[in-house]
Motif scaffolding. Structure first.
Motif, short mmCIF file in Angstrom:
data_model
loop_
_atom_site.label_atom_id
_atom_site.label_comp_id
_atom_site.label_asym_id
_atom_site.label_seq_id
_atom_site.Cartn_x
_atom_site.Cartn_y
_atom_site.Cartn_z
N ARG A 82 35.67 49.57 48.20
CA ARG A 82 36.03 49.04 46.72
C ARG A 82 35.13 49.81 45.45
O ARG A 82 35.77 49.94 44.53
CB ARG A 82 35.94 47.52 46.88
CG ARG A 82 36.35 47.03 45.46
CD ARG A 82 36.37 45.44 45.60
NE ARG A 82 36.82 44.86 44.39
CZ ARG A 82 36.16 44.90 43.31
NH1 ARG A 82 34.85 44.77 43.15
NH2 ARG A 82 36.89 44.07 42.50
N GLN A 83 33.93 49.96 45.83
CA GLN A 83 33.11 50.64 44.75
C GLN A 83 33.58 51.95 44.47
O GLN A 83 33.85 52.40 43.21
CB GLN A 83 31.75 50.73 45.09
CG GLN A 83 30.93 49.31 44.99
CD GLN A 83 29.55 49.31 45.74
OE1 GLN A 83 29.05 50.52 46.26
NE2 GLN A 83 28.76 48.26 45.81
N TRP A 84 33.80 52.63 45.46
CA TRP A 84 34.27 54.19 45.26
C TRP A 84 35.76 54.08 44.62
O TRP A 84 36.16 54.87 43.75
CB TRP A 84 34.34 54.68 46.70
CG TRP A 84 35.37 56.11 46.71
CD1 TRP A 84 34.75 57.32 46.12
CD2 TRP A 84 36.81 56.24 47.05
NE1 TRP A 84 35.79 58.29 46.15
CE2 TRP A 84 36.65 57.54 46.87
CE3 TRP A 84 37.56 55.41 47.71
CZ2 TRP A 84 38.36 57.97 47.18
CZ3 TRP A 84 38.80 55.77 47.83
CH2 TRP A 84 39.20 57.23 47.71
N LYS A 85 36.60 53.10 45.08
CA LYS A 85 37.94 53.23 44.50
C LYS A 85 37.91 52.71 43.05
O LYS A 85 38.62 53.07 42.31
CB LYS A 85 38.93 52.00 45.32
CG LYS A 85 40.30 52.16 44.94
CD LYS A 85 41.10 53.31 45.09
CE LYS A 85 41.04 53.66 46.69
NZ LYS A 85 42.13 52.66 47.19
N MET A 86 36.95 51.65 42.64
CA MET A 86 36.88 51.28 41.17
C MET A 86 36.37 52.61 40.42
O MET A 86 36.84 52.72 39.27
CB MET A 86 36.03 50.11 41.15
CG MET A 86 36.44 48.93 41.93
SD MET A 86 37.93 48.04 41.19
CE MET A 86 37.49 47.85 39.53
N GLN A 87 35.59 53.27 40.92
CA GLN A 87 35.12 54.32 40.18
C GLN A 87 36.16 55.55 40.06
O GLN A 87 36.31 56.21 38.94
CB GLN A 87 33.87 55.06 40.80
CG GLN A 87 32.40 54.27 40.89
CD GLN A 87 31.44 54.94 41.73
OE1 GLN A 87 31.80 56.01 42.49
NE2 GLN A 87 30.39 54.24 41.76
N LEU A 88 37.11 55.70 41.06
CA LEU A 88 38.33 56.72 40.84
C LEU A 88 39.29 56.03 40.05
O LEU A 88 39.72 56.93 39.20
CB LEU A 88 38.81 56.90 42.44
CG LEU A 88 39.84 57.88 42.54
CD1 LEU A 88 39.30 59.40 42.11
CD2 LEU A 88 40.34 57.81 43.88
N ILE A 89 39.45 54.89 40.20
CA ILE A 89 40.56 54.39 38.96
C ILE A 89 40.07 54.26 37.59
O ILE A 89 40.58 54.82 36.81
CB ILE A 89 40.71 52.83 39.59
CG1 ILE A 89 41.77 52.65 40.64
CG2 ILE A 89 41.47 52.19 38.28
CD1 ILE A 89 41.81 51.32 41.35
N ASP A 90 38.65 54.09 37.39
CA ASP A 90 38.02 54.28 36.06
C ASP A 90 38.18 55.58 35.55
O ASP A 90 38.26 55.92 34.42
CB ASP A 90 36.63 53.48 36.11
CG ASP A 90 35.96 53.87 34.82
OD1 ASP A 90 36.43 53.18 33.89
OD2 ASP A 90 34.98 54.61 34.66
N GLN A 91 37.92 56.66 36.67
CA GLN A 91 38.00 57.89 36.20
C GLN A 91 39.30 58.51 35.64
O GLN A 91 39.65 59.14 34.73
CB GLN A 91 37.64 58.91 37.29
CG GLN A 91 37.67 60.49 36.99
CD GLN A 91 37.02 61.15 38.30
OE1 GLN A 91 36.85 60.54 39.54
NE2 GLN A 91 37.43 62.53 38.17
N LEU A 92 40.58 57.82 36.54
CA LEU A 92 41.81 58.19 36.39
C LEU A 92 42.19 57.54 34.85
O LEU A 92 42.83 58.08 33.94
CB LEU A 92 42.57 57.79 37.46
CG LEU A 92 42.52 58.36 38.60
CD1 LEU A 92 43.29 57.79 39.74
CD2 LEU A 92 42.85 60.00 38.34
N ARG A 93 41.58 56.28 34.50
CA ARG A 93 41.99 55.76 33.36
C ARG A 93 41.54 56.44 32.19
O ARG A 93 41.95 56.64 31.16
CB ARG A 93 41.41 54.27 33.14
CG ARG A 93 41.76 53.46 32.29
CD ARG A 93 41.07 52.24 32.03
NE ARG A 93 39.56 52.40 32.19
CZ ARG A 93 38.68 52.62 31.02
NH1 ARG A 93 39.47 52.88 29.88
NH2 ARG A 93 37.38 52.88 31.02
N ARG A 94 40.26 57.06 32.49
CA ARG A 94 39.47 57.72 31.33
C ARG A 94 40.30 58.95 31.06
O ARG A 94 40.43 59.63 29.97
CB ARG A 94 38.15 58.10 31.54
CG ARG A 94 37.19 56.99 31.55
CD ARG A 94 35.65 57.41 31.58
NE ARG A 94 35.18 57.27 32.97
CZ ARG A 94 35.04 58.49 33.67
NH1 ARG A 94 35.13 59.60 32.90
NH2 ARG A 94 34.71 58.54 34.91
#
Length: 311
Positions: free
Chosen positions: A96-108
């Protein structure tokens, strides 16, 4: 007469004496046999009973040891269940931590300042979801339709990226060739969503942009067909997934594709901003499930093997 009687008496006495003597001898023999044989029977019985008791004790002891070993093996084997579920829950926390970081990266990436569109294919492969800008003109005569599609709310997609959602509305995404005046090449632009009744160009003539315009959008790469997704029907112009090579052959454009952003929307035209970040983020459900199973099985193990409660 008297002599006959005396003779008879002597004969009787002699017979009686022999009989008594024989009886005594036989009685003595019986006595000897009883004293020699009968006392041995209880000895045999006692030895047999003692042997049986010893065998029973040995069997009981062996069975108890076997049961103890079996219970011990079962005890440690069942302990693997809470240990394993705890490990899976912890793994889902990391995921989940990895996925949240990936989603945040995509959002940015999808909200960053746009950069000029690179035309190097190798550079484009590392820039998916990156915002770019390009100037040129649409060729509405070669529109492609990716369907069925439901509309994407850009603000909601930014908040809930990766969550599964559905809409009752269905329609198509309009893909239009775009001739880039700066580079002299033609690319493909996903102008956005139109409802089913507005798929035909003549039903939305007000939205058909003419002349040179600047388009800001997000780079997208080609897709592979997923299971249960129909094949693209090129003859009917019904596309079900983004096959850039096939689209390029039909339109004569380069295999470069961007999703126009929401700001590109004009009245009567397709609704831009149809970039769907396809990252499922359901790890919290898995965390609750695995940790819940760990807690339940840990208590059952404790109650069974430590508190000795019959479950």
């Amino acid at each position: 007469m008297f002599s006959f009687s005396m003779a008879s008496l002597k004969t009787g006495l002699a017979y009686s004496t022999r009989a008594i003597t024989t009886l005594k001898k036989n009685t003595h023999v019986i006595y000897i046999k009883r004293t020699l044989l009968l006392p041995r029977l209880p000895l045999f019985k006692r030895a047999d009973v003692q042997g049986r008791l010893a065998y029973w004790r040995l069997s009981s002891s062996t069975a108890a040891r076997a049961e103890t070993e079996e219970n011990s093996l079962l005890k440690w084997f069942l302990l693997l269940i809470p240990v394993t579920t705890f490990g899976l829950g912890t793994w889902q926390v990391k995921r989940r931590q990895w996925k949240m970081q990936l989603i945040d990266q995509l959002r940015r990436l999808t909200t960053a300042e746009p950069i000029p569109l690179p035309i190097d294919p190798h550079e484009l492969k590392s820039l998916e979801y990156r915002r770019v800008k390009v100037r040129g003109q649409y060729d509405h005569s070669q529109e492609l339709y990716v369907l069925p599609r439901s509309p994407v709310d850009p603000e909601k997609e930014a908040r809930e990226a990766g969550r599964l959602s559905s809409s009752g509305d269905t329609g198509a995404n309009v893909i239009t060739p775009f001739h880039c005046t700066d580079f002299g090449i033609t690319i493909l632009v996903n102008r956005g969503y139109v409802p089913r009744q507005k798929i035909r160009p003549e039903t939305r003539m007000k939205g058909q942009m003419e002349g040179e315009v600047e388009v800001v959008g997000v780079i997208r790469l080609t897709e592979t067909r997923k299971p249960f997704v129909p094949n693209n029907d090129v003859d009917r112009n019904h596309w079900h997934y983004r096959d850039l090579e096939a689209m390029s052959r039909v339109t004569g454009a380069e295999p470069i594709f961007i999703d126009a952003d929401y700001a590109s929307t004009i009245p009567g035209g397709p609704i831009g901003g149809q970039t769907r970040v396809t990252l499922r983020n359901e790890h919290m459900q898995y965390i609750v499930t695995w940790y819940g199973l760990c807690a339940a099985t840990s208590y059952m193990w404790y109650a069974k093997f430590l508190k000795k409660i019959k479950l």
